[in-house]
Design a protein around this motif. Structure first.
Motif, PDB file in Angstrom:
ATOM      1  N   LEU A 139      -8.707  -6.171 113.925  1.00  0.00           N
ATOM      2  CA  LEU A 139      -9.027  -6.950 115.028  1.00  0.00           C
ATOM      3  C   LEU A 139      -9.952  -8.433 114.616  1.00  0.00           C
ATOM      4  N   VAL A 140     -10.384  -8.265 113.149  1.00  0.00           N
ATOM      5  CA  VAL A 140     -11.179  -9.452 112.688  1.00  0.00           C
ATOM      6  C   VAL A 140     -10.291 -10.232 111.373  1.00  0.00           C
ATOM      7  N   ARG A 141      -9.161 -10.122 111.596  1.00  0.00           N
ATOM      8  CA  ARG A 141      -8.326 -10.513 110.609  1.00  0.00           C
ATOM      9  C   ARG A 141      -8.494 -12.338 110.358  1.00  0.00           C
ATOM     10  N   PRO A 142      -8.756 -12.761 111.759  1.00  0.00           N
ATOM     11  CA  PRO A 142      -8.924 -14.312 111.801  1.00  0.00           C
ATOM     12  C   PRO A 142     -10.114 -14.673 110.960  1.00  0.00           C
ATOM     13  N   PHE A 143     -11.174 -13.729 111.151  1.00  0.00           N
ATOM     14  CA  PHE A 143     -12.735 -13.925 110.610  1.00  0.00           C
ATOM     15  C   PHE A 143     -12.296 -13.756 109.155  1.00  0.00           C
ATOM     16  N   LEU A 144     -11.478 -12.878 108.711  1.00  0.00           N
ATOM     17  CA  LEU A 144     -11.293 -12.508 107.398  1.00  0.00           C
ATOM     18  C   LEU A 144     -10.672 -13.682 106.782  1.00  0.00           C
ATOM     19  N   LEU A 145      -9.578 -14.077 107.189  1.00  0.00           N
ATOM     20  CA  LEU A 145      -9.189 -15.650 106.561  1.00  0.00           C
ATOM     21  C   LEU A 145     -10.093 -16.657 106.620  1.00  0.00           C
ATOM     22  N   THR A 146     -10.916 -16.680 107.728  1.00  0.00           N
ATOM     23  CA  THR A 146     -12.048 -17.918 107.291  1.00  0.00           C
ATOM     24  C   THR A 146     -12.994 -17.648 106.197  1.00  0.00           C
ATOM     25  N   ALA A 147     -13.377 -16.224 105.903  1.00  0.00           N
ATOM     26  CA  ALA A 147     -14.147 -15.685 105.078  1.00  0.00           C
ATOM     27  C   ALA A 147     -13.614 -16.104 103.672  1.00  0.00           C
ATOM     28  N   SER A 201      -8.705 -33.425  99.289  1.00  0.00           N
ATOM     29  CA  SER A 201      -7.478 -32.813  99.860  1.00  0.00           C
ATOM     30  C   SER A 201      -7.574 -31.253 100.148  1.00  0.00           C
ATOM     31  N   LEU A 202      -8.061 -30.449  99.157  1.00  0.00           N
ATOM     32  CA  LEU A 202      -8.032 -28.998  99.188  1.00  0.00           C
ATOM     33  C   LEU A 202      -9.071 -28.558 100.415  1.00  0.00           C
ATOM     34  N   SER A 203     -10.163 -29.457 100.314  1.00  0.00           N
ATOM     35  CA  SER A 203     -11.317 -28.997 101.555  1.00  0.00           C
ATOM     36  C   SER A 203     -10.590 -29.260 102.927  1.00  0.00           C
ATOM     37  N   PHE A 204      -9.918 -30.580 103.015  1.00  0.00           N
ATOM     38  CA  PHE A 204      -9.386 -30.757 104.334  1.00  0.00           C
ATOM     39  C   PHE A 204      -8.312 -29.750 104.666  1.00  0.00           C
ATOM     40  N   LEU A 205      -7.500 -29.257 103.562  1.00  0.00           N
ATOM     41  CA  LEU A 205      -6.628 -28.447 104.081  1.00  0.00           C
ATOM     42  C   LEU A 205      -7.207 -26.977 104.514  1.00  0.00           C
ATOM     43  N   ALA A 206      -8.296 -26.590 103.708  1.00  0.00           N
ATOM     44  CA  ALA A 206      -8.813 -25.362 103.978  1.00  0.00           C
ATOM     45  C   ALA A 206      -9.474 -25.398 105.661  1.00  0.00           C
ATOM     46  N   LEU A 207     -10.206 -26.550 105.907  1.00  0.00           N
ATOM     47  CA  LEU A 207     -10.471 -26.787 107.214  1.00  0.00           C
ATOM     48  C   LEU A 207      -9.715 -26.916 108.142  1.00  0.00           C
ATOM     49  N   LEU A 208      -8.340 -27.250 107.954  1.00  0.00           N
ATOM     50  CA  LEU A 208      -7.270 -27.551 108.920  1.00  0.00           C
ATOM     51  C   LEU A 208      -6.729 -26.151 109.139  1.00  0.00           C
ATOM     52  N   ILE A 209      -6.577 -25.216 108.024  1.00  0.00           N
ATOM     53  CA  ILE A 209      -6.094 -23.785 108.262  1.00  0.00           C
ATOM     54  C   ILE A 209      -7.012 -23.003 109.222  1.00  0.00           C
ATOM     55  N   ILE A 210      -8.378 -23.221 108.977  1.00  0.00           N
ATOM     56  CA  ILE A 210      -9.329 -22.461 109.671  1.00  0.00           C
ATOM     57  C   ILE A 210      -9.145 -22.754 111.285  1.00  0.00           C
ATOM     58  N   TYR A 211      -9.355 -24.212 111.640  1.00  0.00           N
ATOM     59  CA  TYR A 211      -9.085 -24.600 112.871  1.00  0.00           C
ATOM     60  C   TYR A 211      -7.697 -24.551 113.538  1.00  0.00           C
ATOM     61  N   ALA A 212      -6.614 -24.743 112.781  1.00  0.00           N
ATOM     62  CA  ALA A 212      -5.335 -24.522 113.315  1.00  0.00           C
ATOM     63  C   ALA A 212      -5.065 -23.008 113.754  1.00  0.00           C
ATOM     64  N   ARG A 213      -5.810 -21.945 113.033  1.00  0.00           N
ATOM     65  CA  ARG A 213      -5.867 -20.542 113.434  1.00  0.00           C
ATOM     66  C   ARG A 213      -6.120 -20.474 114.617  1.00  0.00           C
ATOM     67  N   ARG A 214      -7.392 -21.255 114.969  1.00  0.00           N
ATOM     68  CA  ARG A 214      -7.986 -20.690 116.196  1.00  0.00           C
ATOM     69  C   ARG A 214      -7.039 -21.201 117.494  1.00  0.00           C
ATOM     70  N   GLY A 215      -6.326 -22.104 117.272  1.00  0.00           N
ATOM     71  CA  GLY A 215      -5.464 -22.564 118.419  1.00  0.00           C
ATOM     72  C   GLY A 215      -6.121 -23.451 119.320  1.00  0.00           C
ATOM     73  N   PRO A 216      -5.456 -24.176 120.500  1.00  0.00           N
ATOM     74  CA  PRO A 216      -5.938 -24.930 121.257  1.00  0.00           C
ATOM     75  C   PRO A 216      -7.277 -24.544 122.001  1.00  0.00           C
ATOM     76  N   SER A 217      -7.318 -23.316 122.418  1.00  0.00           N
ATOM     77  CA  SER A 217      -8.495 -22.787 123.030  1.00  0.00           C
ATOM     78  C   SER A 217      -9.745 -22.708 122.497  1.00  0.00           C
ATOM     79  N   GLY A 218      -9.582 -22.825 121.077  1.00  0.00           N
ATOM     80  CA  GLY A 218     -10.762 -22.821 120.118  1.00  0.00           C
ATOM     81  C   GLY A 218     -11.126 -21.164 119.786  1.00  0.00           C
ATOM     82  N   VAL A 219     -10.317 -20.469 119.967  1.00  0.00           N
ATOM     83  CA  VAL A 219     -10.294 -18.992 119.607  1.00  0.00           C
ATOM     84  C   VAL A 219      -9.745 -18.714 118.645  1.00  0.00           C
TER      85      VAL A 219
END
Length: 219
Positions: A139-147, A201-219
């Motif tokens: 259930l916390v896999r998105p948070f695991l990816l963020t970590a 580039s690496l930092s931007f890509l990392a943030l992009l992965i995190i925010y894209a994973r949340r989806g349009p609703s921010g979840v």
């Protein structure tokens, strides 16, 4: 571009991330559901690297690793050499410095789980370890990816702690952040730009992965 520094940095970040994930899962679970009175002390200790200057943390780690101290002698017996100015020392420093970037997302993830799900799982099985691995962790896999992403990229960008406990030994402790510093000192601005662009580039890509994973609703 310094190939040795690239390999060393990514090796350090990979090992740091794997160890931090192993630590942050049980620690995040305990911080989310534990009821010990001294839990705020642990939370403060985990979050300390967020507010503590890296050079201060690096200094105390360097003192801790000194060969004449009790801890330094213990480290020497275990590793066969002092931890200061070694890859093992960099790894220890990176784990401590990046700890909140792994633990806090996992704690938030566990706290976001509906209490009804946790109570139902506890009724079906008294084994907390099994509940953690079979029910909560998926259930916390998105948070695991963020970590994982934050731990990796934060380790890649370390400077103060790395410089204090590792120095600048090519192929041993010289990371990309140290390499940029050296290139600027040598007025090699073109090389510094290439290295900085890689980290940017690496930092931007990392943030992009995190925010894209949340989806349009921010979840």
């Amino acid at each position: 571009m310094d190939q040795q520094a690239i390999f060393l940095t990514f090796r350090l970040a990979t090992f740091t991330t794997l160890i931090l994930l192993a630590i942050s899962i049980p620690l995040g679970y305990w911080l989310a559901y534990g009821k010990a009175r001294w839990k705020p002390v642990v939370e403060a200790a985990v979050a300390l690297p967020l507010v503590l200057p890296p050079t201060v943390l690096g200094f105390y780690l360097l003192v801790l690793m000194a060969p004449r101290t009790v801890t330094g002698k213990a480290f020497s017996m275990i590793f066969g050499h002092t931890l200061a100015f070694s890859f093992a020392g960099l790894l220890l420093g990176s784990i401590i410095f990046s700890l909140p970037f792994a633990v806090q997302p996992m704690t938030s993830g566990f706290r976001s789980i509906d209490r009804d799900i946790l109570e139902t799982a506890e009724l079906l099985s008294p084994d907390r370890g099994r509940i953690l691995m079979r029910v909560l962790l998926p259930l916390v896999r998105p948070f695991l990816l963020t970590a994982a992403v934050l731990s990796f990229t934060h380790t890649v960008g370390e400077f103060g702690v790395v410089l204090m406990i590792g120095g600048n030994i090519p192929g041993v402790t010289r990371t990309l952040s140290i390499s940029i510093y050296d290139q600027v000192q040598d007025f090699a601005y073109a090389q510094a730009n290439h290295t900085a662009l890689l980290l940017l580039s690496l930092s931007f890509l990392a943030l992009l992965i995190i925010y894209a994973r949340r989806g349009p609703s921010g979840v």
